[in-house]
Design a protein around this motif. Structure first.
Motif, PDB file in Angstrom:
ATOM      1  N   LEU A  80       0.979  -1.278   0.140  1.00 31.45           N
ATOM      2  CA  LEU A  80      -0.173  -0.072   0.150  1.00 31.45           C
ATOM      3  C   LEU A  80       0.923   1.221  -0.138  1.00 31.45           C
ATOM      4  O   LEU A  80       0.451   2.278  -0.630  1.00 31.45           O
ATOM      5  CB  LEU A  80      -1.047  -0.002   1.106  1.00 31.45           C
ATOM      6  N   PRO A  81       1.859   1.315   0.476  1.00 35.20           N
ATOM      7  CA  PRO A  81       2.714   2.598   0.622  1.00 35.20           C
ATOM      8  C   PRO A  81       2.957   3.167  -0.801  1.00 35.20           C
ATOM      9  O   PRO A  81       3.267   4.468  -0.766  1.00 35.20           O
ATOM     10  CB  PRO A  81       3.919   2.116   1.535  1.00 35.20           C
ATOM     11  N   TYR A  82       3.192   2.248  -1.769  1.00 34.70           N
ATOM     12  CA  TYR A  82       3.362   2.802  -3.193  1.00 34.70           C
ATOM     13  C   TYR A  82       2.218   3.421  -3.827  1.00 34.70           C
ATOM     14  O   TYR A  82       2.386   4.079  -4.824  1.00 34.70           O
ATOM     15  CB  TYR A  82       3.719   1.512  -3.789  1.00 34.70           C
ATOM     16  N   TYR A  83       0.900   3.174  -3.474  1.00 32.18           N
ATOM     17  CA  TYR A  83      -0.412   3.614  -4.059  1.00 32.18           C
ATOM     18  C   TYR A  83      -1.253   4.562  -3.247  1.00 32.18           C
ATOM     19  O   TYR A  83      -1.164   4.885  -2.146  1.00 32.18           O
ATOM     20  CB  TYR A  83      -0.943   2.234  -4.299  1.00 32.18           C
ATOM     21  N   SER A  84      -1.931   5.237  -4.264  1.00 35.08           N
ATOM     22  CA  SER A  84      -3.209   5.934  -3.672  1.00 35.08           C
ATOM     23  C   SER A  84      -4.291   4.933  -3.290  1.00 35.08           C
ATOM     24  O   SER A  84      -4.758   3.857  -3.805  1.00 35.08           O
ATOM     25  CB  SER A  84      -3.738   6.639  -4.983  1.00 35.08           C
ATOM     26  N   PRO A  85      -4.836   5.276  -2.094  1.00 37.43           N
ATOM     27  CA  PRO A  85      -5.870   4.331  -1.573  1.00 37.43           C
ATOM     28  C   PRO A  85      -6.953   4.132  -2.443  1.00 37.43           C
ATOM     29  O   PRO A  85      -7.861   3.350  -2.540  1.00 37.43           O
ATOM     30  CB  PRO A  85      -6.172   4.951  -0.176  1.00 37.43           C
ATOM     31  N   LEU A  86      -7.260   5.474  -3.284  1.00 37.56           N
ATOM     32  CA  LEU A  86      -8.477   5.648  -3.999  1.00 37.56           C
ATOM     33  C   LEU A  86      -8.215   4.638  -5.132  1.00 37.56           C
ATOM     34  O   LEU A  86      -9.266   3.688  -5.764  1.00 37.56           O
ATOM     35  CB  LEU A  86      -8.703   6.892  -4.523  1.00 37.56           C
ATOM     36  N   LYS A  87      -7.321   4.533  -5.969  1.00 34.13           N
ATOM     37  CA  LYS A  87      -6.860   3.571  -6.899  1.00 34.13           C
ATOM     38  C   LYS A  87      -6.949   2.100  -6.426  1.00 34.13           C
ATOM     39  O   LYS A  87      -7.446   1.291  -7.254  1.00 34.13           O
ATOM     40  CB  LYS A  87      -5.445   4.048  -7.372  1.00 34.13           C
ATOM     41  N   ILE A  88      -6.540   1.645  -5.303  1.00 36.46           N
ATOM     42  CA  ILE A  88      -6.586   0.488  -4.992  1.00 36.46           C
ATOM     43  C   ILE A  88      -8.060   0.048  -4.639  1.00 36.46           C
ATOM     44  O   ILE A  88      -8.634  -1.038  -5.023  1.00 36.46           O
ATOM     45  CB  ILE A  88      -5.822   0.079  -3.534  1.00 36.46           C
ATOM     46  N   ALA A  89      -8.798   1.098  -4.150  1.00 38.55           N
ATOM     47  CA  ALA A  89     -10.178   0.912  -3.843  1.00 38.55           C
ATOM     48  C   ALA A  89     -11.023   0.660  -5.238  1.00 38.55           C
ATOM     49  O   ALA A  89     -11.905  -0.335  -5.294  1.00 38.55           O
ATOM     50  CB  ALA A  89     -10.696   2.039  -3.170  1.00 38.55           C
ATOM     51  N   GLU A  90     -10.575   1.233  -6.196  1.00 35.07           N
ATOM     52  CA  GLU A  90     -11.182   1.031  -7.448  1.00 35.07           C
ATOM     53  C   GLU A  90     -10.975  -0.162  -8.067  1.00 35.07           C
ATOM     54  O   GLU A  90     -11.628  -0.893  -8.714  1.00 35.07           O
ATOM     55  CB  GLU A  90     -10.790   2.418  -8.578  1.00 35.07           C
ATOM     56  N   GLN A  91      -9.744  -0.592  -8.055  1.00 38.93           N
ATOM     57  CA  GLN A  91      -9.398  -1.957  -8.558  1.00 38.93           C
ATOM     58  C   GLN A  91     -10.152  -3.287  -7.961  1.00 38.93           C
ATOM     59  O   GLN A  91     -10.518  -3.895  -8.608  1.00 38.93           O
ATOM     60  CB  GLN A  91      -7.630  -2.059  -8.421  1.00 38.93           C
TER      61      GLN A  91
END
Length: 332
Positions: A80-91
């Motif tokens: 997770l530290p690499y990424y936007s929480p929103l983008k992971i949520a969308e995926q």
């Protein structure tokens, strides 16, 4: 199975095969795991490592879920530290829309590669894990549409919306992950295959301090162990030669595919190297089916875990498949 079993697949590059062939083997192993009655199939995230082929578990999860029909599929985990929480949520809202009721979102905070690669992934500034608690809370809020009204992104909606949501697991190999999972009321998976000592204390503390939520009214945990199971104890010991040399390579910074059993048996260890490899054996559960079953049940009891998960890497695909098959039969 009487005890829920899962598979953690790191998509190892073995036996002279290419990374693309390793990914194809992952899909085939997932089909086998479903046939054998495994409960979960998780994909790991690693970057720029010659021995491990999967940098994008969220993409591979879609392929694995489409190749199976019942087994839960997820990540072990998204870093997770690499990424936007929103983008992971969308995926993962997309994965949940495609495969409702079957998706797990496992979250980790390790770099998953060397420092240079970590910098390249974020274009020059690795954020570290300091923001992890807030990122996890934001991710939950995006997934469920429950961000507080005062949150700057409260009106942002992660699509595709739906009635179900992925299971969220925090992964850990120290007390940090267990404490955070307890504080946020999330499921917790301890990586015994990374840290052989102290995990039972961490996992029991997680249960003791767990704060129930509407999403998770009670603590749920699993322990993931490195497993090599063969028809005989002697064969399991022979197969472990590949893992021994692989772990020495990791310690010495040798970036190479997983060694074959023959390479492992032929390697001449120095006294210091042998001492190191013997020490690392604490992270390995190996033997014949009865022995492996007994050791895994001991781990389950020590960790007060609800589920067991196995990560198996050997010098060739066939012995790896055999190991998972024998473990499933031992727990049937």
């Amino acid at each position: 199975m009487r005890v829920p079993l899962g598979v953690l697949d790191q998509s190892p590059v073995t036996g002279g095969r290419s990374p693309a062939e390793a990914i194809a083997e992952t899909v085939e192993l997932a089909r086998l795991a479903e046939e054998l009655g495994y409960h979960r199939y998780w994909l790991a995230e690693h970057h720029a490592i010659a021995a491990l082929a999967d940098p994008s578990p969220e993409i591979l999860a879609a392929r694995v879920a489409s190749a199976t029909s019942r087994i839960r599929v997820g990540t072990g985990g998204v870093l997770l530290p690499y990424y936007s929480p929103l983008k992971i949520a969308e995926q993962f809202r997309m994965l949940e829309a495609l495969f409702p009721g079957r998706i797990d979102l496992g979250l980790g905070r390790a770099p998953g590669g060397d420092p240079r690669t970590a910098l390249a992934l974020v274009d020059g500034e690795y954020p570290g894990a300091e923001r992890m608690p807030q990122q996890v809370q934001d991710l939950i809020g995006f997934l469920q549409g429950t961000l507080p009204p005062a949150h700057p992104y409260a009106k942002v909606r992660a699509q595709p919306a739906g009635a179900t949501s992925p299971e969220i697991w925090l992964l850990g190999s120290s007390d940090y992950g267990g404490a955070l999972a307890a504080q946020l009321g999330l499921r917790f998976a301890f990586a015994h295959f990374i840290t052989a000592f102290g995990g039972d204390v961490v996992s029991r503390a997680y249960r003791q301090h767990f704060e129930p939520t509407e999403r998770e009214p009670q603590a749920r945990s699993l322990v993931c162990a490195f497993v090599i199971c063969a028809k005989t104890k002697a064969e399991a010991e022979r197969l472990a030669a590949s893992v021994d040399l692989r772990r020495l390579h990791m310690a010495k910074g040798v970036d190479a595919p997983v060694p074959s059993v023959e390479e492992g048996l032929a390697y001449r260890y120095s006294r210091e190297e042998r001492a190191y490899v013997d020490q690392q054996r604490a992270r390995l559960v190996h033997g014949d089916p009865g022995e492996v079953r007994e050791k895994l049940l001991e781990l389950k009891e020590m960790f007060a875990a609800d589920e067991l998960m196995a990560v198996t890497i050997t010098g060739d695909g066939e012995s790896r498949r055999t190991s998972y098959r024998l473990v499933a039969e031992a727990f049937a």
